[in-house]
Scaffold this motif. Structure first.
Motif, PDB file in Angstrom:
ATOM      1  N   GLU A  79       0.862  -1.185   0.000  1.00  0.00           N
ATOM      2  CA  GLU A  79       0.000   0.000   0.000  1.00  0.00           C
ATOM      3  C   GLU A  79       0.890   1.224   0.000  1.00  0.00           C
ATOM      4  O   GLU A  79       1.768   1.377   0.856  1.00  0.00           O
ATOM      5  CB  GLU A  79      -0.881  -0.015   1.248  1.00  0.00           C
ATOM      6  CG  GLU A  79      -1.691   1.227   1.448  1.00  0.00           C
ATOM      7  CD  GLU A  79      -2.373   1.213   2.804  1.00  0.00           C
ATOM      8  OE1 GLU A  79      -2.682   2.310   3.279  1.00  0.00           O
ATOM      9  OE2 GLU A  79      -2.563   0.140   3.382  1.00  0.00           O
ATOM     10  N   SER A  80       0.683   2.116  -0.959  1.00  0.00           N
ATOM     11  CA  SER A  80       1.457   3.350  -1.040  1.00  0.00           C
ATOM     12  C   SER A  80       0.524   4.531  -0.859  1.00  0.00           C
ATOM     13  O   SER A  80      -0.541   4.588  -1.465  1.00  0.00           O
ATOM     14  CB  SER A  80       2.162   3.468  -2.391  1.00  0.00           C
ATOM     15  OG  SER A  80       3.093   2.425  -2.539  1.00  0.00           O
ATOM     16  N   THR A  81       0.931   5.489  -0.030  1.00  0.00           N
ATOM     17  CA  THR A  81       0.130   6.672   0.239  1.00  0.00           C
ATOM     18  C   THR A  81       1.009   7.902   0.036  1.00  0.00           C
ATOM     19  O   THR A  81       2.120   7.975   0.574  1.00  0.00           O
ATOM     20  CB  THR A  81      -0.404   6.663   1.683  1.00  0.00           C
ATOM     21  OG1 THR A  81      -1.101   5.452   1.894  1.00  0.00           O
ATOM     22  CG2 THR A  81      -1.313   7.842   1.935  1.00  0.00           C
ATOM     23  N   THR A  82       0.534   8.848  -0.736  1.00  0.00           N
ATOM     24  CA  THR A  82       1.241  10.102  -0.945  1.00  0.00           C
ATOM     25  C   THR A  82       0.306  11.232  -0.541  1.00  0.00           C
ATOM     26  O   THR A  82      -0.827  11.305  -1.011  1.00  0.00           O
ATOM     27  CB  THR A  82       1.658  10.267  -2.418  1.00  0.00           C
ATOM     28  OG1 THR A  82       2.448   9.152  -2.800  1.00  0.00           O
ATOM     29  CG2 THR A  82       2.452  11.542  -2.617  1.00  0.00           C
ATOM     30  N   ARG A  83       0.777  12.135   0.319  1.00  0.00           N
ATOM     31  CA  ARG A  83      -0.015  13.274   0.767  1.00  0.00           C
ATOM     32  C   ARG A  83       0.764  14.554   0.495  1.00  0.00           C
ATOM     33  O   ARG A  83       1.954  14.648   0.785  1.00  0.00           O
ATOM     34  CB  ARG A  83      -0.327  13.160   2.255  1.00  0.00           C
ATOM     35  CG  ARG A  83      -1.213  11.998   2.561  1.00  0.00           C
ATOM     36  CD  ARG A  83      -1.620  11.974   3.990  1.00  0.00           C
ATOM     37  NE  ARG A  83      -2.475  10.798   4.199  1.00  0.00           N
ATOM     38  CZ  ARG A  83      -2.718  10.264   5.346  1.00  0.00           C
ATOM     39  NH1 ARG A  83      -2.185  10.771   6.428  1.00  0.00           N
ATOM     40  NH2 ARG A  83      -3.497   9.215   5.455  1.00  0.00           N
ATOM     41  N   ARG A  97       5.374  10.685   1.745  1.00  0.00           N
ATOM     42  CA  ARG A  97       5.133   9.384   1.116  1.00  0.00           C
ATOM     43  C   ARG A  97       5.332   8.287   2.138  1.00  0.00           C
ATOM     44  O   ARG A  97       6.292   8.300   2.897  1.00  0.00           O
ATOM     45  CB  ARG A  97       6.072   9.159  -0.070  1.00  0.00           C
ATOM     46  CG  ARG A  97       5.782  10.080  -1.202  1.00  0.00           C
ATOM     47  CD  ARG A  97       6.562   9.761  -2.441  1.00  0.00           C
ATOM     48  NE  ARG A  97       7.867   9.161  -2.152  1.00  0.00           N
ATOM     49  CZ  ARG A  97       8.692   8.740  -3.080  1.00  0.00           C
ATOM     50  NH1 ARG A  97       8.386   8.855  -4.329  1.00  0.00           N
ATOM     51  NH2 ARG A  97       9.845   8.215  -2.763  1.00  0.00           N
ATOM     52  N   ARG A  98       4.427   7.335   2.149  1.00  0.00           N
ATOM     53  CA  ARG A  98       4.504   6.223   3.092  1.00  0.00           C
ATOM     54  C   ARG A  98       4.151   4.946   2.330  1.00  0.00           C
ATOM     55  O   ARG A  98       3.143   4.888   1.643  1.00  0.00           O
ATOM     56  CB  ARG A  98       3.529   6.443   4.236  1.00  0.00           C
ATOM     57  CG  ARG A  98       3.612   5.410   5.323  1.00  0.00           C
ATOM     58  CD  ARG A  98       2.748   5.849   6.460  1.00  0.00           C
ATOM     59  NE  ARG A  98       3.259   7.141   6.928  1.00  0.00           N
ATOM     60  CZ  ARG A  98       3.458   7.445   8.188  1.00  0.00           C
ATOM     61  NH1 ARG A  98       3.169   6.593   9.119  1.00  0.00           N
ATOM     62  NH2 ARG A  98       3.925   8.611   8.542  1.00  0.00           N
ATOM     63  N   THR A  99       4.970   3.926   2.473  1.00  0.00           N
ATOM     64  CA  THR A  99       4.728   2.639   1.830  1.00  0.00           C
ATOM     65  C   THR A  99       4.616   1.572   2.901  1.00  0.00           C
ATOM     66  O   THR A  99       5.440   1.506   3.802  1.00  0.00           O
ATOM     67  CB  THR A  99       5.878   2.279   0.861  1.00  0.00           C
ATOM     68  OG1 THR A  99       5.986   3.322  -0.104  1.00  0.00           O
ATOM     69  CG2 THR A  99       5.608   0.978   0.154  1.00  0.00           C
TER      70      THR A  99
END
Length: 87
Positions: A59-63, A77-79
């Protein structure tokens, strides 16, 4: 290592069950021990395959946000791999 261990247990069990003809005077039944080792080897082999082929979820999240103090754009960015944070 688990797959190799499972195959080794199965082969040793097959040798004891089918190839060894030794009478121990009722102390131990090598044929039964061979069958038990064959079943244990098959279980270890299947469990190793299940853990090896288990689907992995990434799961990759970019804010992106704007810093109110200086107006700069901040990107985070968090993976996650199987629930554990990697980056």
């Amino acid at each position: 290592m688990g797959i190799g261990s499972g195959i080794a247990l199965f082969v040793i069990g097959a040798i004891l069950a089918f190839a060894v003809n030794l009478d121990l005077g009722g102390v131990a039944d090598l044929t039964l021990i061979g069958y038990i080792l064959m079943v244990a080897g098959a279980v270890v082999f299947v469990l190793s395959l299940v853990f090896l082929l288990r689907r992995r979820s990434v799961e990759s999240t970019t804010r992106t946000a704007v810093d109110p103090a200086n107006g700069a754009q901040v990107t985070t960015r968090r993976t996650r791999d199987n629930g554990d944070t990697v980056v």
